[in-house]
Design an enzyme around this catalytic site. Structure first.
Site, short mmCIF file in Angstrom:
data_model
loop_
_atom_site.label_atom_id
_atom_site.label_comp_id
_atom_site.label_asym_id
_atom_site.label_seq_id
_atom_site.Cartn_x
_atom_site.Cartn_y
_atom_site.Cartn_z
N THR A 95 -1.89 -3.96 -9.15
CA THR A 95 -1.16 -2.84 -8.56
C THR A 95 -0.33 -2.20 -9.67
O THR A 95 0.67 -2.78 -10.12
CB THR A 95 -0.23 -3.32 -7.42
OG1 THR A 95 -1.01 -4.08 -6.50
CG2 THR A 95 0.40 -2.14 -6.71
N LYS A 171 -3.08 2.30 -2.64
CA LYS A 171 -2.53 0.93 -2.64
C LYS A 171 -1.01 0.98 -2.53
O LYS A 171 -0.39 0.22 -1.76
CB LYS A 171 -2.97 0.20 -3.91
CG LYS A 171 -2.28 -1.12 -4.18
CD LYS A 171 -2.55 -2.16 -3.12
CE LYS A 171 -1.69 -3.40 -3.35
NZ LYS A 171 -1.65 -4.28 -2.19
N LYS A 240 8.75 -4.13 -8.08
CA LYS A 240 7.93 -3.32 -9.00
C LYS A 240 7.13 -2.28 -8.21
O LYS A 240 7.08 -1.10 -8.55
CB LYS A 240 7.01 -4.26 -9.79
CG LYS A 240 5.96 -3.65 -10.68
CD LYS A 240 4.56 -3.59 -10.06
CE LYS A 240 3.90 -4.88 -9.71
NZ LYS A 240 2.56 -4.75 -9.14
#
Ligand code: NAP
Length: 292
Positions: A95, A171, A240
């Protein structure tokens, strides 16, 4: 297929094991070499460097923590870019930021290599069971090349465009929605519990009525059982991701007020609980803030 696999963390180790099980020739590399041992027992070979993992391969897959980890394995004399043959394919499953995927795409094109973004939905248990959902974007020919690999590790592939970073955007949107679902469930469970109804009872009702979906089932059970350690998806990685959602939102000039709240709950959880808690540990913070 001859493949290299870089990054044997919670997700990568399970994905690489399924690729070896499907009889692909897999060469693995991980920064901490000891994590490769179970893979070698499953028939993979050990690469000496990211360059070695990519050299002579048809496809190299990466599953790394974040953008900077990917950057670290990509560059330099021993990097993936230096090893991957012209015409070969890099499938990036981590990701990462939309902007990073755009840069990677251009960089591989400069090296006459191919690049596909293929981030996944599913926690490590889903990875181990080859039940991941793969969100792929890139050239149709590259998706065709990667399809046998996706079939070995996932239950379904979504093709979301021919620009690789489209997959990263999807995503990030999905992870924002997962944490939003955790937030609402944790707030509702806290209210129920303080009002004298066990959270397990609320969980039974919500998934038995209008919220019978994997995200509520998976994370609702974690919240009821307070299964926050060991982390399946660690809170620092969740933070993150929320940062990357914010970057994409800024770039597109999209206000996302709920994102700011989720980010702060993750920060508060990390400050109070430490780095080893699952991102769903925001549930503990929400309960404590209500005096539970
Ligand atoms: P993880 O267990 O923390 O593994 C991270 C991997 O990145 C390890 O192989 C680690 O190597 C490597 N790494 C970190 N920094 C590095 C650096 N500077 N140079 C080289 N390698 C480095 O993470 P994970 O849970 O497997 O997640 C991997 C990716 O999948 C992340 O992008 C995450 O957002 C995404 N993801 C996770 C889940 C989940 O539920 N866990 C679900 C979907 C997507 P070492 O072993 O040496 O530390």
């Amino acid at each position: 297929m001859r493949i290299g696999f870089i990054g044997l963390g919670h997700m990568g180790a399970a994905i690489a094991a399924n690729l070896a099980k499907a009889k692909h020739e897999v060469a693995v590399w991980n920064r901490s070499a000891d994590k490769a041992r179970p893979l070698l027992e499953a028939g993979a070979t050990l690469a000496r460097s990211p360059r070695d993992a990519a050299a002579g391969k048809d496809v190299v897959l990466t599953m790394l923590a974040d953008d900077s980890a990917l950057e670290a394995v990509l560059r330099g004399e021993d990097g993936l870019l230096a090893g991957l043959p012209a015409g070969a394919l890099h499938v990036s499953m981590s990701t990462i930021a939309v902007a990073t995927a755009d840069r990677l795409s251009a960089l591989h094109a400069e090296h006459r290599q191919r690049y596909l973004s293929a981030p996944v939905f599913g926690r490590p248990e889903a990875a181990a069971a080859a039940k991941l959902f793969i969100v792929a974007a890139g050239a149709a020919q590259d998706i065709t090349t990667a399809t046998p690999l996706f079939e070995a590790v996932g239950q379904r592939v979504f093709q979301v465009g021919d620009k690789p970073s489209a997959a990263n955007l999807v995503k990030l949107c999905g992870n924002f929605m997962i944490l939003s679902a955790v937030e609402t469930m944790a707030e509702a469970m806290t209210l129920a519990e303080k009002g004298g109804v066990p959270k397990a009872k609320l969980f039974e009702v919500i998934i038995g009525t209008l919220f019978d979906a994997p995200v509520y089932r998976t994370y609702g059970a974690i919240l009821v059982e307070q299964r926050f350690r060991p982390a399946g998806f660690a809170a620092p990685l969740g933070l993150k991701d929320m940062r990357l959602v914010g970057q994409a939102a800024e770039a597109q000039r999209v206000p996302m007020p709920l994102l700011s709240l989720l980010r702060d709950h993750l920060l508060e959880t990390l400050a109070k609980e430490g780095e080893d808690i699952d991102w769903s540990g925001i549930g503990r913070t929400i309960a404590r803030n209500a005096g539970l």
